[in-house]
Scaffold this motif. Structure first.
Motif, PDB file in Angstrom:
ATOM      1  N   HIS A   8      47.086 -64.387  92.863  1.00 54.34           N
ATOM      2  CA  HIS A   8      45.888 -65.010  92.718  1.00 54.34           C
ATOM      3  C   HIS A   8      45.256 -65.065  91.324  1.00 54.34           C
ATOM      4  O   HIS A   8      44.959 -65.868  90.841  1.00 54.34           O
ATOM      5  N   CYS A   9      45.412 -63.916  90.558  1.00 47.38           N
ATOM      6  CA  CYS A   9      44.814 -64.074  89.409  1.00 47.38           C
ATOM      7  C   CYS A   9      45.604 -64.200  88.162  1.00 47.38           C
ATOM      8  O   CYS A   9      45.372 -64.565  87.189  1.00 47.38           O
ATOM      9  N   GLY A  10      47.284 -64.465  88.391  1.00 50.49           N
ATOM     10  CA  GLY A  10      48.050 -64.871  87.579  1.00 50.49           C
ATOM     11  C   GLY A  10      48.800 -63.557  86.665  1.00 50.49           C
ATOM     12  O   GLY A  10      49.499 -64.164  85.976  1.00 50.49           O
ATOM     13  N   ALA A  11      48.398 -62.524  87.068  1.00 50.85           N
ATOM     14  CA  ALA A  11      48.654 -61.434  86.251  1.00 50.85           C
ATOM     15  C   ALA A  11      50.349 -61.062  86.740  1.00 50.85           C
ATOM     16  O   ALA A  11      51.102 -60.766  85.916  1.00 50.85           O
ATOM     17  N   VAL A  12      50.759 -61.416  88.018  1.00 49.63           N
ATOM     18  CA  VAL A  12      51.946 -61.255  88.429  1.00 49.63           C
ATOM     19  C   VAL A  12      52.839 -62.575  88.659  1.00 49.63           C
ATOM     20  O   VAL A  12      52.059 -63.293  89.335  1.00 49.63           O
ATOM     21  N   ARG A  13      53.902 -62.672  88.029  1.00 51.60           N
ATOM     22  CA  ARG A  13      54.679 -64.045  88.289  1.00 51.60           C
ATOM     23  C   ARG A  13      55.922 -63.603  88.754  1.00 51.60           C
ATOM     24  O   ARG A  13      56.555 -62.594  88.408  1.00 51.60           O
ATOM     25  N   CYS A  75      49.928 -57.118  93.531  1.00 57.41           N
ATOM     26  CA  CYS A  75      49.489 -57.298  92.157  1.00 57.41           C
ATOM     27  C   CYS A  75      48.552 -56.149  91.840  1.00 57.41           C
ATOM     28  O   CYS A  75      47.784 -55.730  92.612  1.00 57.41           O
ATOM     29  N   GLY A  76      48.751 -55.432  90.912  1.00 63.10           N
ATOM     30  CA  GLY A  76      48.013 -54.190  90.433  1.00 63.10           C
ATOM     31  C   GLY A  76      46.595 -54.334  90.006  1.00 63.10           C
ATOM     32  O   GLY A  76      45.698 -53.782  90.097  1.00 63.10           O
ATOM     33  N   THR A  77      46.297 -55.680  89.828  1.00 59.70           N
ATOM     34  CA  THR A  77      45.175 -56.378  89.388  1.00 59.70           C
ATOM     35  C   THR A  77      44.313 -57.002  90.558  1.00 59.70           C
ATOM     36  O   THR A  77      43.373 -56.403  90.791  1.00 59.70           O
ATOM     37  N   CYS A  78      44.796 -57.846  91.219  1.00 60.97           N
ATOM     38  CA  CYS A  78      44.017 -58.647  92.300  1.00 60.97           C
ATOM     39  C   CYS A  78      44.408 -58.264  93.635  1.00 60.97           C
ATOM     40  O   CYS A  78      43.730 -58.447  94.606  1.00 60.97           O
ATOM     41  N   HIS A  79      45.375 -57.230  93.671  1.00 62.45           N
ATOM     42  CA  HIS A  79      46.120 -56.805  95.002  1.00 62.45           C
ATOM     43  C   HIS A  79      46.542 -57.917  96.062  1.00 62.45           C
ATOM     44  O   HIS A  79      46.635 -57.570  97.190  1.00 62.45           O
ATOM     45  N   THR A  80      46.940 -59.096  95.553  1.00 65.20           N
ATOM     46  CA  THR A  80      47.634 -60.009  96.374  1.00 65.20           C
ATOM     47  C   THR A  80      49.050 -59.355  96.799  1.00 65.20           C
ATOM     48  O   THR A  80      49.865 -58.829  95.844  1.00 65.20           O
ATOM     49  N   ARG A  81      49.239 -59.550  97.869  1.00 60.69           N
ATOM     50  CA  ARG A  81      50.677 -59.004  98.377  1.00 60.69           C
ATOM     51  C   ARG A  81      51.758 -60.119  98.344  1.00 60.69           C
ATOM     52  O   ARG A  81      51.355 -61.295  98.418  1.00 60.69           O
ATOM     53  N   ILE A  82      52.497 -59.786  97.492  1.00 54.92           N
ATOM     54  CA  ILE A  82      53.770 -60.691  96.861  1.00 54.92           C
ATOM     55  C   ILE A  82      55.015 -60.627  97.822  1.00 54.92           C
ATOM     56  O   ILE A  82      55.405 -61.513  98.385  1.00 54.92           O
TER      57      ILE A  82
END
Length: 145
Positions: A8-13, A75-82
């Motif tokens: 969600h926040c874009g930190a993980v791609r 994601c370690g920032t927004c915690h979206t499950r990838i």
């Protein structure tokens, strides 16, 4: 073809090493509803190693009631499950299809655990549905069509 996605926040791609967008399925079980905070989850099965991830990924591990270990990557920032892996399915990755950049272009190949679906969810008549988990042969045949 490049298939990409992220949190969600874009930190993980991530980038998928696949020839086409993956086939997706929807699960309406109570566990998936709880995980998603919504009516169902959209997922894609991929071979282990098909996903290349960059960014701050954290891992949440737990043992299922069946005794299998689940590894959830968020994601370690927004915690979206990838995505996740599970000792019950060695060699496979379950990607959260809603994290794909073009998730709106995908239609599910099947819906499972529809006996638990929310009553307001309407499933197209031409999509196979299963009251619970489909037999593996039917699942694979439907996902590979």
């Amino acid at each position: 073809m490049t298939v990409e996605g992220g949190c969600h926040c874009g930190a993980v791609r991530y980038v998928l090493a696949v020839d086409a967008a993956p086939a997706i399925y929807c699960c309406h079980c109570l566990n998936c509803q709880s995980w998603a905070g919504s009516a169902f989850t959209q997922s894609a099965l991929l071979p282990d190693g098909a996903i290349s991830v960059t960014g701050p990924v954290i891992e949440y591990r737990f043992i299922n009631p069946s005794g299998h270990e689940s590894h959830q990557r968020l994601c370690g920032t927004c915690h979206t499950r990838i995505f996740n892996t599970n000792s019950a399915r060695p060699g496979l990755v379950v990607l959260r299809a809603g994290t794909l950049d073009e998730s709106d272009r995908l239609s599910p190949r099947l819906h499972m655990w529809v006996r638990r679906k929310q009553p307001w969810v309407v499933i197209a008549e031409d999509i196979p549905t299963f009251e619970e988990t489909p037999p593996i042969a039917e699942f694979v045949a439907t996902m590979l069509r």
